[in-house]
Design a protein around this motif. Structure first.
Motif, PDB file in Angstrom:
ATOM      1  N   VAL A 196       0.872  -1.176   0.000  1.00  0.00           N
ATOM      2  CA  VAL A 196       0.000   0.000   0.000  1.00  0.00           C
ATOM      3  C   VAL A 196       0.912   1.229   0.000  1.00  0.00           C
ATOM      4  CG1 VAL A 196      -1.832  -1.221   1.222  1.00  0.00           C
ATOM      5  CG2 VAL A 196      -0.195   0.149   2.530  1.00  0.00           C
ATOM      6  N   ILE A 197       0.340   2.362  -0.355  1.00  0.00           N
ATOM      7  CA  ILE A 197       1.102   3.610  -0.417  1.00  0.00           C
ATOM      8  C   ILE A 197       0.655   4.542   0.705  1.00  0.00           C
ATOM      9  CG2 ILE A 197       1.635   5.655  -1.813  1.00  0.00           C
ATOM     10  CD1 ILE A 197       2.878   3.057  -2.860  1.00  0.00           C
ATOM     11  N   VAL A 198       1.631   5.087   1.408  1.00  0.00           N
ATOM     12  CA  VAL A 198       1.369   6.075   2.462  1.00  0.00           C
ATOM     13  C   VAL A 198       1.735   7.449   1.918  1.00  0.00           C
ATOM     14  CG1 VAL A 198       1.844   6.788   4.828  1.00  0.00           C
ATOM     15  CG2 VAL A 198       1.923   4.355   4.224  1.00  0.00           C
ATOM     16  N   GLN A 199       0.772   8.336   1.918  1.00  0.00           N
ATOM     17  CA  GLN A 199       0.986   9.708   1.468  1.00  0.00           C
ATOM     18  C   GLN A 199       0.858  10.621   2.675  1.00  0.00           C
ATOM     19  OE1 GLN A 199      -0.867  11.100  -2.319  1.00  0.00           O
ATOM     20  NE2 GLN A 199      -1.973  12.516  -1.006  1.00  0.00           N
ATOM     21  N   GLY A 200       1.895  11.392   2.958  1.00  0.00           N
ATOM     22  CA  GLY A 200       1.910  12.182   4.177  1.00  0.00           C
ATOM     23  C   GLY A 200       2.023  13.673   3.935  1.00  0.00           C
ATOM     24  N   TYR A 201       1.617  14.440   4.959  1.00  0.00           N
ATOM     25  CA  TYR A 201       1.724  15.906   4.938  1.00  0.00           C
ATOM     26  C   TYR A 201       2.179  16.395   6.305  1.00  0.00           C
ATOM     27  CZ  TYR A 201      -0.973  15.841   0.589  1.00  0.00           C
ATOM     28  OH  TYR A 201      -1.394  15.612  -0.695  1.00  0.00           O
ATOM     29  N   LEU A 202       2.968  17.477   6.298  1.00  0.00           N
ATOM     30  CA  LEU A 202       3.421  18.132   7.520  1.00  0.00           C
ATOM     31  C   LEU A 202       2.783  19.517   7.636  1.00  0.00           C
ATOM     32  CD1 LEU A 202       7.291  17.486   7.412  1.00  0.00           C
ATOM     33  CD2 LEU A 202       5.500  16.018   8.376  1.00  0.00           C
ATOM     34  N   HIS A 203       2.792  20.047   8.839  1.00  0.00           N
ATOM     35  CA  HIS A 203       2.365  21.429   9.071  1.00  0.00           C
ATOM     36  C   HIS A 203       3.346  22.367   8.365  1.00  0.00           C
ATOM     37  CE1 HIS A 203       1.445  25.146  11.256  1.00  0.00           C
ATOM     38  NE2 HIS A 203       0.317  24.580  11.656  1.00  0.00           N
TER      39      HIS A 203
END
Length: 521
Positions: A387-394
């Motif tokens: 599976v693919i994990v797509q992340g974002y930061l503040h």
């Protein structure tokens, strides 16, 4: 007459609020649309029950979405780049190290978004002059016309649904496997600041009561032929039937001029370049962060005066599950985000970290086969585990983009210069270490060597070039989005967000635009 410039999510949210308060609204828009030949294929598929689609037509709409280990270079819709077309010519801009692009399309970037809908938490917007109590009724107003597919789960402790009766989407088998692992270890993970649940997406779900809901055709990443994924272009078409609303396309706005009684809007016709002039009592800029900056800087003759655009750093990496999910290639599923994981761990970041889980799609399958090369005979087994994990930061831990209006002789242009943040990579590494430490509870192993840290702006979660302040100074705006020095002009898109939290941007941009429209009608 109130004038809204732009037809993207912020523009339609603002227009809906203005109309609800009894105001007359003119929407000015470039309005580029899908090419007629592709639109005809989409219509034919939409009129055909899934399973009976013409394979040649399907292939035509999937064209151009090449994928490899680095992901998809640029997301198209039905094989077309129309959401990004003509921008360098009509609203000149130059990129130096940024992946951000503007749009002149009807519906703006909602043509290509991932439809993820999660509000902001007060702890992530401590620098805003507006908080969740002020935004809450507007979040609710937005879900009434976007729709929302969501589950009542642990995410509600942090993020209210703002929707009385959300629709329900059936998770893929890979998502159910991973979700089951998370739920079995819920208490241990919560102790480490993990909160998780089904993804919330603006999609007409399986149980949609009117017409066709999601049929799990797996086509989401290319565009939905049945129109199940929310697109603000659809709201514009609905608004055009309402009294008090008018829409004018093929308009490129270049400059605003304000008097004590009105705002004069200068521009030109997109195709003929004939000069255009409009007059309005108030103007609401919802053109997107690049055009909004251009218009306001040019209107003030503010050349060589940089604005700082804040970004929410976008990154992705694969997670390889221990257990296979056999037959994923033939499974009926939707291919937008399936699960959300929110990390609230001060050892990782003092702000929320947002992760979206994507399970199998044919785009992932092609990327796996391409990355394996001569070993592609092992691709099916890997596809059934990955599976693919797509992340974002503040934004405080993300790069910024400096936007400067330059005088280029006959044409001025907006220059975008990426500015790195040394904290970004350190925070992403802490996220990866946390997922590796919890591999046993996840039932899968993150793969750090395959981490892709996108260039600034590539996730399109950008804003804050004209941040709202209680007492705004130069190149800041008040709580109604009025840039310093203006009385009848309101910026209502992401330009006015003081910071950009990690959780999904569009929902909050729409809520804030609706709030400004509601309070100024």
């Amino acid at each position: 007459m109130h004038c809204v410039i732009g037809s993207g999510p912020a523009g339609v949210a603002c227009a809906k609020a203005l109309l609800a308060r009894g105001a007359a609204v003119l929407m000015l828009d470039a309005g580029i649309e899908l090419e007629p030949d592709r639109a005809q294929i989409v219509r034919q598929l939409s009129e055909t029950k899934f399973g009976g689609w013409n394979p040649d037509q399907v292939a035509a709409l999937k064209g151009g979405m090449a994928a490899d280990a680095k992901g998809v270079p640029l997301k198209l819709v039905f094989g077309s780049d129309f959401p990004y077309r003509e921008t360098e010519e009509k609203i000149p801009w130059k990129n130096h190290g940024s992946g951000l692009k503007p749009s002149l399309a009807l519906g703006g970037l909602s043509n290509v978004w991932g439809a993820a809908m999660l509000p902001y938490r007060d702890s992530d917007i401590t620098d805003w002059p507006v908080n969740n109590s002020g935004l809450a009724p507007h979040y609710r107003a937005v879900t009434q016309f976007t729709g929302l597919a969501a589950q009542r789960d642990d995410l509600e402790e942090l993020f209210p649904l703002h929707c009385e009766n959300p629709g329900k989407l059936q998770l893929s088998r890979q998502a159910n496997l991973l979700f089951g692992n998370l739920k079995r270890h819920r208490e241990k993970l919560r102790g480490r600041g993990w909160h998780f649940g089904s993804a919330r997406v603006a999609v007409r779900a399986d149980d949609w009561p009117k017409g066709i809901g999601c049929v799990r055709c797996g086509f989401c990443m290319y565009g939905c032929p049945y129109g199940c994924i929310y697109n603000s272009a659809g709201t514009v078409r609905e608004l055009r039937a309402e009294k008090g609303f008018s829409y004018q396309r093929d308009v490129i706005v270049t400059k605003l001029r304000e008097t004590s009684e009105a705002v004069f809007i200068e521009g030109f016709h997109r195709e003929t370049r004939t000069p255009l002039l409009f007059e309005a009592g108030r103007v609401y800029l919802a053109a997107g962060v690049i055009p909004t900056a251009q218009i306001l800087l040019r209107s003030q003759n503010a050349y060589d005066q940089p604005l700082t655009l804040r970004d929410s750093q976008y990154f992705l990496f694969p997670l390889v599950l221990v257990r296979r999910t056999r037959g994923v290639q033939a499974e009926a599923l939707y291919t937008l985000s399936q699960l959300f994981i929110e990390l609230q761990n001060p050892k990782i970041s003092r702000r929320s970290v947002h992760l979206q889980i994507y399970t199998y799609s044919d785009i992932i399958g092609r990327a796996v086969r391409k990355s394996l090369g001569p070993l592609k005979m092992f691709a099916p087994q890997l596809e059934e585990r990955m599976v693919i994990v797509q992340g974002y930061l503040h934004s405080e831990e993300s790069p910024t983009i400096e936007m400067t209006l330059k005088n280029g002789g006959e044409k001025d242009f907006l220059q975008l210069d990426a500015r790195p943040n040394p904290r970004t990579r350190r925070t992403v590494k802490r996220v990866l270490r946390e997922l590796l430490a919890q591999a046993g509870r996840l039932g899968g192993i993150a793969v750090p060597p395959m981490l892709q840290l996108a260039e600034p702006g590539r996730g399109f979660h950008c804003g804050g070039s004209l941040p709202m302040r209680a007492s705004p100074g130069k190149f800041e705006s008040d709580t109604l989005g009025r840039p310093h020095g203006w009385s009848r002009v309101h910026a209502v898109d992401a330009s006015v967000l003081p910071s950009v939290p990690a959780t999904t941007i569009t929902f909050s941009v729409m809520a804030n635009a609706h709030r400004i429209g509601w309070e100024t009608a």
